[in-house]
Scaffold this motif. Structure first.
Motif, PDB file in Angstrom:
ATOM      1  N   ARG A 267      26.051  44.748  32.003  1.00  0.00           N
ATOM      2  CA  ARG A 267      25.337  43.810  31.125  1.00  0.00           C
ATOM      3  C   ARG A 267      26.108  43.388  29.879  1.00  0.00           C
ATOM      4  O   ARG A 267      25.669  42.557  29.114  1.00  0.00           O
ATOM      5  CB  ARG A 267      23.996  44.422  30.704  1.00  0.00           C
ATOM      6  N   GLY A 268      27.280  44.014  29.678  1.00  0.00           N
ATOM      7  CA  GLY A 268      28.044  43.686  28.469  1.00  0.00           C
ATOM      8  C   GLY A 268      27.490  44.424  27.267  1.00  0.00           C
ATOM      9  O   GLY A 268      26.799  45.425  27.418  1.00  0.00           O
ATOM     10  N   PRO A 269      27.782  43.926  26.053  1.00  0.00           N
ATOM     11  CA  PRO A 269      27.299  44.619  24.857  1.00  0.00           C
ATOM     12  C   PRO A 269      25.766  44.619  24.814  1.00  0.00           C
ATOM     13  O   PRO A 269      25.142  43.585  25.007  1.00  0.00           O
ATOM     14  CB  PRO A 269      27.857  43.786  23.704  1.00  0.00           C
ATOM     15  N   VAL A 270      25.198  45.808  24.611  1.00  0.00           N
ATOM     16  CA  VAL A 270      23.751  45.949  24.529  1.00  0.00           C
ATOM     17  C   VAL A 270      23.429  46.668  23.221  1.00  0.00           C
ATOM     18  O   VAL A 270      24.039  47.679  22.897  1.00  0.00           O
ATOM     19  CB  VAL A 270      23.202  46.795  25.706  1.00  0.00           C
ATOM     20  N   ALA A 271      22.486  46.137  22.476  1.00  0.00           N
ATOM     21  CA  ALA A 271      22.099  46.793  21.225  1.00  0.00           C
ATOM     22  C   ALA A 271      20.596  47.021  21.207  1.00  0.00           C
ATOM     23  O   ALA A 271      19.828  46.144  21.592  1.00  0.00           O
ATOM     24  CB  ALA A 271      22.508  45.945  20.023  1.00  0.00           C
ATOM     25  N   THR A 272      20.195  48.230  20.819  1.00  0.00           N
ATOM     26  CA  THR A 272      18.784  48.483  20.585  1.00  0.00           C
ATOM     27  C   THR A 272      18.526  48.180  19.116  1.00  0.00           C
ATOM     28  O   THR A 272      19.152  48.757  18.232  1.00  0.00           O
ATOM     29  CB  THR A 272      18.417  49.946  20.874  1.00  0.00           C
ATOM     30  N   VAL A 273      17.631  47.242  18.911  1.00  0.00           N
ATOM     31  CA  VAL A 273      17.384  46.762  17.561  1.00  0.00           C
ATOM     32  C   VAL A 273      15.927  46.963  17.199  1.00  0.00           C
ATOM     33  O   VAL A 273      15.041  46.760  18.029  1.00  0.00           O
ATOM     34  CB  VAL A 273      17.722  45.253  17.475  1.00  0.00           C
ATOM     35  N   LEU A 274      15.708  47.387  15.995  1.00  0.00           N
ATOM     36  CA  LEU A 274      14.354  47.432  15.483  1.00  0.00           C
ATOM     37  C   LEU A 274      14.165  46.186  14.619  1.00  0.00           C
ATOM     38  O   LEU A 274      14.796  46.055  13.575  1.00  0.00           O
ATOM     39  CB  LEU A 274      14.142  48.696  14.647  1.00  0.00           C
ATOM     40  N   VAL A 275      13.341  45.271  15.104  1.00  0.00           N
ATOM     41  CA  VAL A 275      13.048  44.071  14.310  1.00  0.00           C
ATOM     42  C   VAL A 275      12.123  44.507  13.178  1.00  0.00           C
ATOM     43  O   VAL A 275      11.080  45.102  13.422  1.00  0.00           O
ATOM     44  CB  VAL A 275      12.371  42.981  15.174  1.00  0.00           C
ATOM     45  N   GLN A 276      12.527  44.280  11.942  1.00  0.00           N
ATOM     46  CA  GLN A 276      11.731  44.775  10.824  1.00  0.00           C
ATOM     47  C   GLN A 276      10.890  43.702  10.156  1.00  0.00           C
ATOM     48  O   GLN A 276       9.854  43.982   9.574  1.00  0.00           O
ATOM     49  CB  GLN A 276      12.649  45.438   9.793  1.00  0.00           C
ATOM     50  N   ASN A 277      11.373  42.487  10.205  1.00  0.00           N
ATOM     51  CA  ASN A 277      10.592  41.392   9.636  1.00  0.00           C
ATOM     52  C   ASN A 277      10.895  40.143  10.452  1.00  0.00           C
ATOM     53  O   ASN A 277      11.930  40.057  11.100  1.00  0.00           O
ATOM     54  CB  ASN A 277      10.950  41.181   8.160  1.00  0.00           C
ATOM     55  N   GLY A 278       9.981  39.193  10.425  1.00  0.00           N
ATOM     56  CA  GLY A 278      10.165  37.986  11.207  1.00  0.00           C
ATOM     57  C   GLY A 278       9.976  38.254  12.688  1.00  0.00           C
ATOM     58  O   GLY A 278       9.597  39.354  13.087  1.00  0.00           O
ATOM     59  N   THR A 279      10.235  37.234  13.487  1.00  0.00           N
ATOM     60  CA  THR A 279      10.117  37.373  14.935  1.00  0.00           C
ATOM     61  C   THR A 279      11.437  36.946  15.564  1.00  0.00           C
ATOM     62  O   THR A 279      11.991  35.911  15.197  1.00  0.00           O
ATOM     63  CB  THR A 279       8.966  36.494  15.474  1.00  0.00           C
ATOM     64  N   LEU A 280      11.920  37.780  16.473  1.00  0.00           N
ATOM     65  CA  LEU A 280      13.162  37.463  17.191  1.00  0.00           C
ATOM     66  C   LEU A 280      12.791  36.803  18.517  1.00  0.00           C
ATOM     67  O   LEU A 280      11.942  37.317  19.249  1.00  0.00           O
ATOM     68  CB  LEU A 280      13.975  38.736  17.419  1.00  0.00           C
ATOM     69  N   HIS A 281      13.430  35.672  18.798  1.00  0.00           N
ATOM     70  CA  HIS A 281      13.129  34.917  20.019  1.00  0.00           C
ATOM     71  C   HIS A 281      14.371  34.818  20.899  1.00  0.00           C
ATOM     72  O   HIS A 281      15.491  34.816  20.393  1.00  0.00           O
ATOM     73  CB  HIS A 281      12.709  33.483  19.678  1.00  0.00           C
ATOM     74  N   ILE A 282      14.114  34.656  22.199  1.00  0.00           N
ATOM     75  CA  ILE A 282      15.205  34.334  23.113  1.00  0.00           C
ATOM     76  C   ILE A 282      15.828  33.029  22.618  1.00  0.00           C
ATOM     77  O   ILE A 282      15.113  32.108  22.234  1.00  0.00           O
ATOM     78  CB  ILE A 282      14.660  34.123  24.546  1.00  0.00           C
TER      79      ILE A 282
END
Ligand code: GTP
Ligand code: MG
Length: 370
Positions: A267-282
């Motif tokens: 899958r290439g670089p993969v990061a587990t991210v905790l979104v803390q504010n706002g909304t992350l979209h595709i």
């Protein structure tokens, strides 16, 4: 020579982009928000606004993307607490996390694939709680050194048969330095040698006085193994969260922190991210530390593909150009060029730093051999 975009110029002059565009129009230039203007034009525009001070065109692009927008109170919603589990080695941090998670796997999920990602979210009495598995104190310290503050509440796990140990004290100090409220989980209560009073006594030596001794520290006796006290612990977490009135704004570009990252073969670089504010979209353009990317896919802690991640949701993200580091801050940036410039600048800086430390090592080696 140096140029600056209309957007950057507006930020620098503390004007809106529309105001700058209007002034440019007055000078006979039809410009868009992403258009580059040269130094002379920028100076002219500054003059038009009556800004006398010499305009430095080399704007701090990094400052622009890292700036925290002021949130409209109307847009703020209650967000789940982010809880970190800390404590001495072998006192049962992982067991406790696993027990909480297993006890809260809903019927629909049972049998489904449960991803192991460094953070997960559960629901208790209709309320969400996000847990982050700190892979040890070193990582926690590294995150704090980078200015990443991800925890709202620290659970201090102390084994009832072992008591306060060196890393317990370290954890207490970390939580205090970060100004994070502590809930003590006195674990391994199923063991015959369990002595919760001894634990409470030892805690007082570190200015943690539990409630039943007249202090304000919540302590919950639990057993990860025998599944005792878990409900109570979750209740207490929700109680502390309520007192702190945790809020976030889902209607702004996402900001979050990398919990862990790796290069996956397929899958290439993969990061587990905790979104803390706002909304992350595709499809969002993001800068994560020195890495730029565009969110290609997101996978939640239950292994499901999701299209967006709301505040305090942990997700794995695909679409990065390189592997970021734990503790790196993610920001979604509308201006792709700005994102690229900042990522490139950081890559450059990283290279220079690596070069510097390499030189240092070779110098040391040199002296060693003399
Ligand atoms: P590190 O990650 O190595 O720091 O350890 P940890 O704090 O995550 O402890 P872990 O969950 O790995 O548990 C350490 C040992 O204690 C394991 O053998 C567990 O089975 C055992 N253990 C954890 N919780 C309990 C408990 O409530 N009761 C008993 N009897 N044993 C427990
Ligand atoms: Mg562990």
């Amino acid at each position: 020579g140096e140029t600056v975009t209309v957007q950057e110029l507006a930020e620098k002059l503390k004007k809106t982009a529309a105001e700058v565009i209007k002034k440019l129009l007055g000078l006979g230039t039809l410009a868009t928000i992403n258009q580059e203007v040269d130094y002379d034009t920028a100076t002219l525009i500054a003059g038009e606004f009556g800004i006398e001070t010499e305009l430095k065109v080399a704007v701090d692009k990094e400052a622009i993307i890292m700036a925290e927008p002021e949130d409209d109170l109307d847009q703020m919603i209650t967000r789940p607490p982010v809880v970190t589990i800390m404590g001495h080695v072998d006192h049962g941090k992982t067991s406790l996390l696993d027990a909480i998670r297993e006890a809260n796997v809903t019927a629909g999920e049972a049998g489904g694939i449960t991803q192991h990602i460094g953070a997960y979210q559960i629901e208790h009495n209709g309320k969400k709680i996000t847990f982050v598995d700190t892979p040890g104190h070193a990582a926690f310290t590294a995150m704090r050194a980078r200015g990443a503050q991800i925890t709202d509440i620290a659970i201090l796990v102390v084994a009832a048969d072992d008591g306060v140990m060196p890393q317990t004290v370290e954890a207490i100090n970390h939580a205090k330095a970060a100004n994070v409220p502590i809930i003590v989980a006195i674990n391994k209560m199923d063991k015959p040698a369990a002595n919760p009073d001894k634990v409470k006594q030892e805690l007082t030596q570190h200015e943690l006085v539990v409630e039943d001794w007249g202090g304000d520290v919540i302590a919950v006796p639990v057993s990860a193994k025998a599944r005792i006290g878990l409900e109570n612990l979750l209740e207490m977490i929700l109680l502390v969260a309520e007192v702190h009135e945790l809020k976030a704004n889902p209607d702004r570009p996402a900001r979050g922190t990398v919990v862990e990252a790796e290069l996956d073969k397929g899958r290439g670089p993969v990061a587990t991210v905790l979104v803390q504010n706002g909304t992350l979209h595709i499809g969002d353009t993001i800068v994560v530390g020195h890495v730029m990317g565009r969110v290609r896919a997101m996978i939640d802690d239950k292994g499901r593909r999701v299209k967006k991640a709301l505040p305090c949701t942990p997700v794995e993200i695909l679409g990065l150009s390189d592997v970021p580091e734990a503790g790196d801050i993610l920001v979604a940036v509308e201006d792709e060029k700005l994102a690229r410039d900042v990522a490139e600048k950081r890559q450059q800086r990283k290279k220079e730093e690596a070069l510097k430390s390499n030189n240092k090592i070779s110098l040391d080696d040199l002296f060693k051999h003399i």
